[in-house]
Design an enzyme around this catalytic site. Structure first.
Site, PDB file in Angstrom:
ATOM      1  CB  SER A   1      -3.440   6.005  -8.357  1.00  0.00           C
ATOM      2  OG  SER A   1      -4.044   7.222  -8.758  1.00  0.00           O
TER       3      SER A   1
ATOM      4  CG  ASN B   1      -1.473   1.334   1.562  1.00  0.00           C
ATOM      5  OD1 ASN B   1      -2.368   1.845   0.885  1.00  0.00           O
ATOM      6  ND2 ASN B   1      -0.927   1.966   2.594  1.00  0.00           N
TER       7      ASN B   1
ATOM      8  CE1 TYR C   1       0.857   8.040  -6.363  1.00  0.00           C
ATOM      9  CE2 TYR C   1      -0.893   8.894  -7.761  1.00  0.00           C
ATOM     10  CZ  TYR C   1      -0.489   8.204  -6.641  1.00  0.00           C
ATOM     11  OH  TYR C   1      -1.428   7.674  -5.791  1.00  0.00           O
TER      12      TYR C   1
ATOM     13  CE  LYS D   1       0.374   4.573  -6.655  1.00  0.00           C
ATOM     14  NZ  LYS D   1       0.653   3.669  -5.516  1.00  0.00           N
TER      15      LYS D   1
ATOM     16  CB  ILE E   1      -8.964   7.925  -0.569  1.00  0.00           C
ATOM     17  CG1 ILE E   1      -9.298   7.002  -1.765  1.00  0.00           C
ATOM     18  CG2 ILE E   1      -9.415   7.313   0.754  1.00  0.00           C
ATOM     19  CD1 ILE E   1     -10.759   6.736  -2.020  1.00  0.00           C
TER      20      ILE E   1
HETATM   21  N1  LIG Z   1      -5.379   9.190  -0.930  1.00  0.00           N
HETATM   22  C1  LIG Z   1      -5.665   9.155  -2.218  1.00  0.00           C
HETATM   23  O1  LIG Z   1      -6.457   9.972  -2.724  1.00  0.00           O
HETATM   24  C2  LIG Z   1      -5.041   8.098  -3.102  1.00  0.00           C
HETATM   25  C3  LIG Z   1      -5.553   7.961  -4.406  1.00  0.00           C
HETATM   26  C4  LIG Z   1      -5.014   6.982  -5.227  1.00  0.00           C
HETATM   27  C5  LIG Z   1      -4.011   6.145  -4.766  1.00  0.00           C
HETATM   28  N2  LIG Z   1      -3.533   6.304  -3.496  1.00  0.00           N
HETATM   29  C6  LIG Z   1      -2.472   5.377  -3.072  1.00  0.00           C
HETATM   30  O2  LIG Z   1      -2.823   4.774  -1.841  1.00  0.00           O
HETATM   31  C7  LIG Z   1      -1.655   4.467  -1.071  1.00  0.00           C
HETATM   32  C8  LIG Z   1      -1.771   5.052   0.320  1.00  0.00           C
HETATM   33  O3  LIG Z   1      -1.921   6.463   0.205  1.00  0.00           O
HETATM   34  P1  LIG Z   1      -2.494   7.376   1.393  1.00  0.00           P
HETATM   35  O4  LIG Z   1      -3.320   8.419   0.750  1.00  0.00           O
HETATM   36  O5  LIG Z   1      -3.062   6.538   2.474  1.00  0.00           O
HETATM   37  O6  LIG Z   1      -1.138   8.067   1.849  1.00  0.00           O
HETATM   38  P2  LIG Z   1      -0.654   8.585   3.286  1.00  0.00           P
HETATM   39  O7  LIG Z   1      -1.811   8.959   4.173  1.00  0.00           O
HETATM   40  O8  LIG Z   1       0.384   9.618   2.961  1.00  0.00           O
HETATM   41  O9  LIG Z   1       0.039   7.308   3.895  1.00  0.00           O
HETATM   42  C9  LIG Z   1       1.177   6.751   3.320  1.00  0.00           C
HETATM   43  C10 LIG Z   1       1.666   5.605   4.189  1.00  0.00           C
HETATM   44  O10 LIG Z   1       2.842   5.056   3.599  1.00  0.00           O
HETATM   45  C11 LIG Z   1       3.858   4.988   4.590  1.00  0.00           C
HETATM   46  N3  LIG Z   1       5.165   5.150   3.963  1.00  0.00           N
HETATM   47  C12 LIG Z   1       5.599   6.172   3.184  1.00  0.00           C
HETATM   48  N4  LIG Z   1       6.879   5.986   2.832  1.00  0.00           N
HETATM   49  C13 LIG Z   1       7.272   4.812   3.396  1.00  0.00           C
HETATM   50  C14 LIG Z   1       8.486   4.088   3.416  1.00  0.00           C
HETATM   51  N5  LIG Z   1       9.579   4.512   2.768  1.00  0.00           N
HETATM   52  N6  LIG Z   1       8.538   2.933   4.109  1.00  0.00           N
HETATM   53  C15 LIG Z   1       7.434   2.471   4.780  1.00  0.00           C
HETATM   54  N7  LIG Z   1       6.261   3.110   4.786  1.00  0.00           N
HETATM   55  C16 LIG Z   1       6.185   4.280   4.109  1.00  0.00           C
HETATM   56  C17 LIG Z   1       3.536   6.108   5.560  1.00  0.00           C
HETATM   57  O11 LIG Z   1       4.053   5.837   6.856  1.00  0.00           O
HETATM   58  P3  LIG Z   1       5.395   6.550   7.430  1.00  0.00           P
HETATM   59  O12 LIG Z   1       5.327   7.988   7.016  1.00  0.00           O
HETATM   60  O13 LIG Z   1       5.314   6.326   8.887  1.00  0.00           O
HETATM   61  O14 LIG Z   1       6.526   5.808   6.787  1.00  0.00           O
HETATM   62  C18 LIG Z   1       2.009   6.057   5.584  1.00  0.00           C
HETATM   63  O15 LIG Z   1       1.579   5.093   6.506  1.00  0.00           O
HETATM   64  C19 LIG Z   1      -0.478   5.025  -1.891  1.00  0.00           C
HETATM   65  O16 LIG Z   1       0.094   3.986  -2.662  1.00  0.00           O
HETATM   66  C20 LIG Z   1      -1.129   6.055  -2.807  1.00  0.00           C
HETATM   67  O17 LIG Z   1      -0.405   6.252  -3.980  1.00  0.00           O
HETATM   68  C21 LIG Z   1      -4.024   7.261  -2.665  1.00  0.00           C
END
Ligand SMILES: NC(=O)c1ccc[n+]([C@@H]2O[C@H](COP(=O)([O-])OP(=O)(O)OC[C@H]3O[C@@H](n4cnc5c(N)ncnc54)[C@H](OP(=O)(O)O)[C@@H]3O)[C@@H](O)[C@H]2O)c1
Length: 250
Positions: free
Chosen positions: A137, A86, A150, A154, A183
């Site tokens: 995504s 994730n 990005y 993806k 999201i």
């Molecule tokens: N939110 C959206 O609208 C959206 C839309 C499409 C796709 N996505 C995808 O969904 C996934 C999660 O996104 P999110 O929105 O939940 O992001 P988020 O709230 O920024 O969370 C990202 C998570 O990844 C962890 N992380 C980041 N770098 C890391 C590393 N080097 N090693 C281990 N953990 C790491 C962070 O924890 P730490 O900072 O503690 O490491 C955090 O728990 C991503 O792949 C994103 O591309 C999100």
């Protein structure tokens, strides 16, 4: 009997955002869930507030940290049934501003770490005839402006998903992906915006969504539950879009 009783799930980036939404839904459905991330305070808070979660502090761009996660799971549970790749990140810049460091940052986490995590987990997943869920995504198939590193990353995630689904089918391992739209998570906190600018940015984003709202992390959790549910055992190699309709016509 719950859907995921006796199953062990690993979720990278499970301490907050979408990863935590998935962790909550899996734990509610009986799984033991191991969440991994770099910030111990975030991981600890998630475990304190939710039953069924354990954590490993790990930067998954480092192979030795991934080995730490897999060792933890082997020692504590002797099995892994579900891997959710994730954790991901999103540099927002025009290609004219992008640097090769932006490429490295995006691909190290969104692609290389996902491959490394998968390779190091494969023996356990083959033994359990388990499931992999990769986080893509809507950008993977509908590239928007200022997101080229990005959406490139993806797109790779989606093709790895399909290729691995074919190669791992003989081992009983299913591989699917989710393509979320917008999201509600910290990923939307654009650095440097005032409160008013952030509100306008959010309203503009929501206005473009047919359902006129952002999705919630738990809504991605329920999509992930559908993909790993044994009742849906014929589903593999698919990319499940969960986006309030935004990708239609994009
Ligand atoms: N939110 C959206 O609208 C959206 C839309 C499409 C796709 N996505 C995808 O969904 C996934 C999660 O996104 P999110 O929105 O939940 O992001 P988020 O709230 O920024 O969370 C990202 C998570 O990844 C962890 N992380 C980041 N770098 C890391 C590393 N080097 N090693 C281990 N953990 C790491 C962070 O924890 P730490 O900072 O503690 O490491 C955090 O728990 C991503 O792949 C994103 O591309 C999100």
């Amino acid at each position: 009997m719950k859907k995921l009783d006796n199953q062990v799930a690993v979720i990278t980036g499970g301490g907050k955002g979408i990863g935590l939404g998935i962790a909550k839904i899996f734990a509610e459905n009986g799984a033991k869930v191991v969440i991994a991330g770099r910030h111990e305070d975030t991981l600890k808070k998630a475990c304190d507030e939710n039953d069924g979660l354990a954590y490993v502090v790990a930067d998954i761009t480092k192979s030795e940290d991934i080995a730490k996660i897999v060792d933890f799971v082997k020692t504590k549970y002797q099995r892994m049934d579900i891997l959710v790749n994730n954790a991901g990140w999103c540099p927002v810049k025009a290609i004219t501003e992008m640097t090769i460091q932006d490429y490295d940052n995006a691909f190290d986490l969104d692609v290389r770490a996902l491959v490394d995590m998968t390779l190091q987990s494969l023996d356990l997943l083959k033994a359990s005839k388990g499931n992999i869920v990769n986080m893509s995504s809507v950008g993977g198939q509908h590239p928007g402006p200022n997101l080229s590193m990005y959406v490139g990353a993806k797109a790779a995630v989606e093709n790895f998903t399909k290729a691995w689904a074919v190669e791992l089918a003989p081992f009983g391992v299913r591989v699917n992906a989710i393509a979320p739209g917008a999201i509600e998570t910290d990923i939307w906190k654009v650095p440097g915006l005032t409160e008013e600018e952030a509100k306008a940015h959010r309203e503009q984003s929501e206005a473009n969504i047919p359902m006129k709202r952002m999705g919630k992390p738990e809504e991605i959790g329920r999509a992930a539950l559908f993909l790993v549910d044994e009742e849906n055992a014929y589903v593999t190699g698919t990319v499940l879009t969960v986006d309030g309709g935004i990708s239609i016509g994009a």
